[in-house]
Design a protein around this motif. Structure first.
Motif, PDB file in Angstrom:
ATOM      1  N   VAL A   1     -15.567 -10.470  23.017  1.00 39.27           N
ATOM      2  CA  VAL A   1     -16.735 -11.109  23.521  1.00 39.27           C
ATOM      3  C   VAL A   1     -16.984 -10.352  25.051  1.00 39.27           C
ATOM      4  CG1 VAL A   1     -17.772 -12.937  24.721  1.00 39.27           C
ATOM      5  CG2 VAL A   1     -16.642 -13.440  22.541  1.00 39.27           C
TER       6      VAL A   1
ATOM      7  N   VAL B   1     -24.344 -11.671  24.753  1.00 36.71           N
ATOM      8  CA  VAL B   1     -23.637 -12.729  23.990  1.00 36.71           C
ATOM      9  C   VAL B   1     -23.523 -14.345  24.308  1.00 36.71           C
ATOM     10  CG1 VAL B   1     -21.834 -10.893  22.838  1.00 36.71           C
ATOM     11  CG2 VAL B   1     -21.598 -11.544  25.171  1.00 36.71           C
TER      12      VAL B   1
ATOM     13  N   ILE C   1     -21.860 -11.825  15.918  1.00 36.50           N
ATOM     14  CA  ILE C   1     -21.646 -12.907  16.760  1.00 36.50           C
ATOM     15  C   ILE C   1     -21.291 -13.733  15.819  1.00 36.50           C
ATOM     16  CG2 ILE C   1     -23.436 -14.640  17.864  1.00 36.50           C
ATOM     17  CD1 ILE C   1     -23.058 -12.098  19.569  1.00 36.50           C
TER      18      ILE C   1
ATOM     19  N   LYS D   1     -17.938 -16.255  16.444  1.00 35.71           N
ATOM     20  CA  LYS D   1     -17.961 -17.786  16.665  1.00 35.71           C
ATOM     21  C   LYS D   1     -16.740 -18.423  16.112  1.00 35.71           C
ATOM     22  CE  LYS D   1     -21.953 -21.173  16.626  1.00 35.71           C
ATOM     23  NZ  LYS D   1     -22.182 -20.848  17.952  1.00 35.71           N
TER      24      LYS D   1
END
Length: 949
Positions: free
Chosen positions: A37, A47, A15, A19
């Motif tokens: 994603v 997510v 994650i 980002k």
């Protein structure tokens, strides 16, 4: 490299990395990150933490990236409604993008985000897109209106989107038209009362023009919409059929079935003498045959639909028998369905072919299929008389094979053949008796026992054969026990001297040692008959039996007509109306075929407001329907306050002047000595109390079997419908409720039979009704005096009154009931016949009748046809009087008998009737006039019920 790589990574700390990648300046890196994603989201990872980062990627011209972000947004908007509002500005902006694909994508995604907070922001962009210059955007926006209506119906109506949708039906682009029709149909299904698809010849013409240029799904939407239209005459019906017929050659089977549905429906309006009718029949066969060359699943759906079509119009496929012959590699579900259709199409012309096929099938390896094939041979014998002999010899050949299940099925069908052709094929009984020991299935054992009992005089050792069954009497199934009881009683009546011990043995087994109420009751009846009047017993038990009919498994005609309207949908596969399998009332509209041409029935639908009554205004007689489910769930299921039933003619509706001054003013002047009536309401008739023994359990000895004082006997005049199952055991955890309604001497009651089919005892019964059109309510608690043990039934007469809460129901005579016991609360609804509400003081004075008839406006008059009734005027008059429909006068005009009649409902509504009877014609014309015209349809049904029973 393909996109499959995105699904293979499963590393930790992903994650955080994603980002960073989503906030990268490089476009390619961003796109890769969004793909990752979406891949994680697809395999079920959470997510949602990346929501703000993904939403930031929306500001892009790249269509692929935009699609991916919108996909993410649809998935997580519901769980993150506050964050989703961030995306609104981008939607508004995208709806004005120069690229029509982006405008359409934005509007499609808006419709899929089911978040209340956002919907009001979407109205302006949606309004622009509905009027967009690009048809692709307009068609997407049309579907979005239906989605928005599902989230917030009020908002859509207030914003005027429904009117815009209606305008789109006249759009120049056929796909926009199709989507507008689809959206309006979807909305109309959830609001059956709203007349959204206001179809007229002009709009139908536009739809038919668009039909030729649509995609296949668009064509299906338009055809389904056409099927709901009612042409004004046979010429219009023919012209629509001509323009729909080319769709029969479409490659998509769904389009073909939708076209077949339209044609089957409109054929009802065409006269059979027309050349076009014959042409249409010929055109319908090839497309149906072509459907059978598809894969098995599609074949099955096609066959289920063909099964309905063949029952309605066998002439369409009568020359196509061969396509229904079974192939060796057909799956079993296709084989069984083909077999069914073969029997329906069997006729004298093709029976030899059919029998040769069936005999072949009976030697297959598939047990279920072989059983059905053997049954089919029996059905052919019953259907085509000329083939019976050949069928019987085929069945005997099959019995000689000694294959157990073949022998058993053959015996079951031979029993039916004996019933259809008595004293013709009894020579085969000896062969059947040889196979007695091999029978182990209840149905086959019962059939064999029936044959032995029925033809006992021809079988020398009949008593020994039946005695052999009697040894394990208690281990047999109920079906076999009942047959055995009857067969031994028949044998006793034919050979009394030799079988006295046998009959006493079976009667004591059935009455004293059995806990099955049906068996016990039948045993008591035979015992009583034999002990009081053996001659009468002989007449009853050995009476001549009616011949059985050829088609016992045909769908009941009104249900068949309804299912024809659902060809190509799940209802046509299940052979059940949607109301039987769709939860709740949403989307279930009762459909029926148009009336046949030449019938002078009124073609107006019973729901249509009569001319002169505004569609929106409901007459003040009956309040509008509220939230029914809510009302039922909020019922307080304690027993209602006990007390004598209040007479049904007391009107508890305050000072509503039901007759609008017309009758009222006449009544005040005491015409013909009738009492003057003020504005307040009628004086109640003295109440009649009900008998006290309301709930004696069934079958508790001979005493109550023949105790004719208990319960309520219907008076000779009033018609009582046979009991029907209202709540099946499978829907109520083993509690089965059947019943009917009666009216005698001014008292209405609900005659109930409660049966416990569960394995536990039932007690603490209570009953409550929802508010209904005529205020029907229980006048006493539901009294079940002893707990109901498994397999026990109890008969109860529940007194009703009409002083409950009133609310207009649809249909008007719908009654929603809640029954509570120690297990749960169960709900069901039933339709009560309106004649139980006809009061005893419903006879009007002659002058009053004349004045009232003139006073009621002509648009309140409804005409109906009562067909196939061969009674004369006097018989009709006395039959109707038994149900409180009173004949005021009788005249003879040009050879026709005219009966003028009046009746009054419990809430004070008067209905006036004129019945026109031609001596040689079994069809009568019934004209009804009434100040509350919505009851006319139900009064007509009551007339039909009373006169035909």
């Amino acid at each position: 490299m393909t996109d499959s790589k995105y699904f293979t990574t499963t590393k930790k700390g992903e994650i955080f990395e994603l980002k960073a990648e989503l906030n990268s300046d490089k476009k390619e890196k961003k796109k890769e990150a969004v793909k990752k994603v979406i891949a994680s989201m697809t395999v079920g990872k959470d997510v949602s933490a990346l929501f703000p980062d993904v939403v930031n990627c929306m500001q892009t011209d790249n269509l692929e990236l935009k699609k991916l972000v919108y996909l993410y947004l649809m998935n997580y908007a519901k769980s993150q409604p506050d964050m989703a509002i961030m995306a609104v500005n981008t939607f508004v902006k995208d709806c004005e993008d120069p690229n029509p694909l982006i405008r359409a994508l934005a509007v499609r995604t808006m419709g899929c985000i089911r978040v209340d907070k956002i919907t009001e922001y979407l109205c302006e962009p949606l309004r622009k897109c509905l009027k967009d210059e690009d048809p692709y955007v307009r068609k997407t926006a049309a579907v979005c209106v239906a989605k928005l209506h599902d989230i917030n119906a009020q908002l859509v109506e207030d914003q005027g989107f429904l009117d815009t949708l209606k305008d789109l039906i006249s759009d120049s682009n056929p796909m926009v038209v199709a989507n507008a029709v689809a959206a309006l149909s979807e909305i109309a299904e959830s609001h059956p009362s709203s007349n959204l698809l206001d179809l007229n010849p002009q709009s139908i013409n536009k739809l038919l023009t668009a039909l030729n240029e649509c995609t296949e799904w668009g064509q299906i939407f338009i055809l389904d919409c056409l099927a709901n239209y009612m042409p004004k005459d046979d010429r219009e019906a023919q012209s629509i059929c001509e323009r729909v017929t080319p769709r029969l050659s479409h490659a998509n089977s769904a389009v073909v079935l939708s076209a077949v549905k339209v044609l089957m429906k409109f054929m009802e309006m065409l006269s059979k003498d027309l050349d076009y009718y014959g042409t249409l029949l010929k055109k319908l066969a090839p497309p149906l045959v072509t459907l059978l060359s598809a894969e098995p699943e599609l074949q099955y759906v096609a066959l289920r639909n063909i099964n309905l079509i063949v029952q309605k119009r066998p002439e369409i496929l009568k020359h196509e028998m061969k396509v229904f012959f079974v192939k060796y590699n057909d799956p079993i579900y296709v084989k069984l369905e083909k077999l069914d259709i073969m029997i329906r199409l069997a006729s004298q012309a093709n029976i030899a072919q059919v029998l040769a096929e069936l005999k072949e099938y009976a030697t297959e390896v598939d047990v279920d299929f072989v059983r059905k094939a053997v049954r089919a041979i029996g059905r052919c014998a019953i259907k085509v008389e000329q083939s019976a002999e050949r069928c019987v010899s085929t069945l005997l050949d099959l019995i000689q094979t000694k294959v157990n299940y073949v022998v058993q099925e053959a015996i079951v069908v031979i029993k039916d053949i004996f019933r259809k052709y008595p004293n013709k094929y009894e020579s085969v009984i000896a062969t059947l008796c040889e196979n007695l020991d091999s029978l182990d299935e209840p149905e086959a054992r019962a059939a064999m026992i029936w044959i032995v009992g029925e033809y006992a005089e021809r079988i020398d050792n009949a008593d020994e054969l039946l005695e052999s069954f009697l040894e394990g009497f208690h281990d047999e199934s109920t079906q076999v026990q009942l047959q055995l009881l009857t067969a031994i009683v028949k044998l006793f009546l034919k050979k009394p001297t030799e079988t006295q011990e046998l009959v006493q043995q079976v009667l004591s087994l059935a009455t004293q040692d059995s806990d099955n109420p049906d068996l016990r009751d039948r045993g008591y009846i035979y015992w009583r008959l034999l002990s009081t009047d053996p001659v009468a017993a002989k007449e009853v038990v050995l009476a001549e039996k009616p011949l059985i009919s050829e088609e016992t498994d045909l769908i009941e005609p009104t249900l068949l007509d309804e299912l024809i309207c659902y060809i190509g949908t799940l209802a046509s596969v299940y052979h059940k109306p949607p109301s039987a399998f769709v939860e709740g009332s949403r989307g279930v509209v009762h459909k029926s075929l148009p009336p046949r041409t030449g019938s002078s029935e009124s073609t107006e639908s019973p729901d249509a407001a009569p001319p002169g009554v505004q569609a929106g205004e409901q007459p003040a007689v009956i309040p509008a329907q509220g939230d029914l489910l809510g009302d039922l769930l909020n019922l307080d299921l304690g027993p209602p306050v006990s007390g004598p039933p209040i007479a049904t003619s007391a009107v508890q509706m305050g000072a509503v002047d039901l007759l609008g001054g017309g009758l009222d003013s006449l009544l005040r002047s005491d015409v013909g000595g009738s009492p003057a009536i003020g504005g307040g309401g009628f004086t109640p008739v003295p109440s009649t109390t009900m008998p006290t023994n309301l709930g004696a359990p069934l079958g508790s000895g001979l005493g109550d079997l023949f105790d004719l004082t208990g319960g309520v006997g219907a008076l000779p005049g009033s018609y009582v419908a046979p009991k029907a199952v209202w709540l099946p055991a499978m829907k109520a955890k083993g509690l089965e409720i059947s019943g009917t309604f009666t009216r005698q001497v001014g008292s209405i009651s609900m005659e109930l039979v409660l049966t416990n089919k569960a394995l536990q005892v039932m007690s603490d019964f209570a009953i409550q009704f929802n508010r209904n059109s005529f205020g029907l309510a229980p006048a006493a608690p539901l009294q079940v005096h002893a707990p109901l043990t498994p397999n026990q039934s109890v008969e109860i007469s529940l007194p009703l009154n009409t002083v409950g809460s009133v609310m207009k129901m649809d249909p008007l005579n719908n009654l929603q009931v809640a029954v509570k016991n120690n297990i749960d609360v169960f709900y069901f609804s039933t339709l009560y016949p309106l004649h139980i509400l006809f009061v005893e003081d419903g006879k009007m004075e002659r002058q009053m009748f004349l004045a009232t008839w003139k006073d009621i406006p002509n648009e309140n008059e409804a005409q109906f046809q009562i067909k196939d009734c061969s009674l004369n005027a006097d018989a009709i008059s006395s039959k109707l009087q038994g149900s409180n429909i009173f004949t005021i006068a009788k005249r003879n005009v040009e050879g026709q008998d005219m009966l003028y009649q009046s009746l009054k409902l419990t809430n004070g509504i008067w209905v006036l009737a004129e019945l026109r009877i031609q001596p040689s014609n079994p069809s009568f014309t019934l004209s009804l006039k009434c100040r509350a015209p919505e009851v006319s349809q139900y009064i007509y049904q009551a007339y039909e019920t009373i006169l035909k029973n």
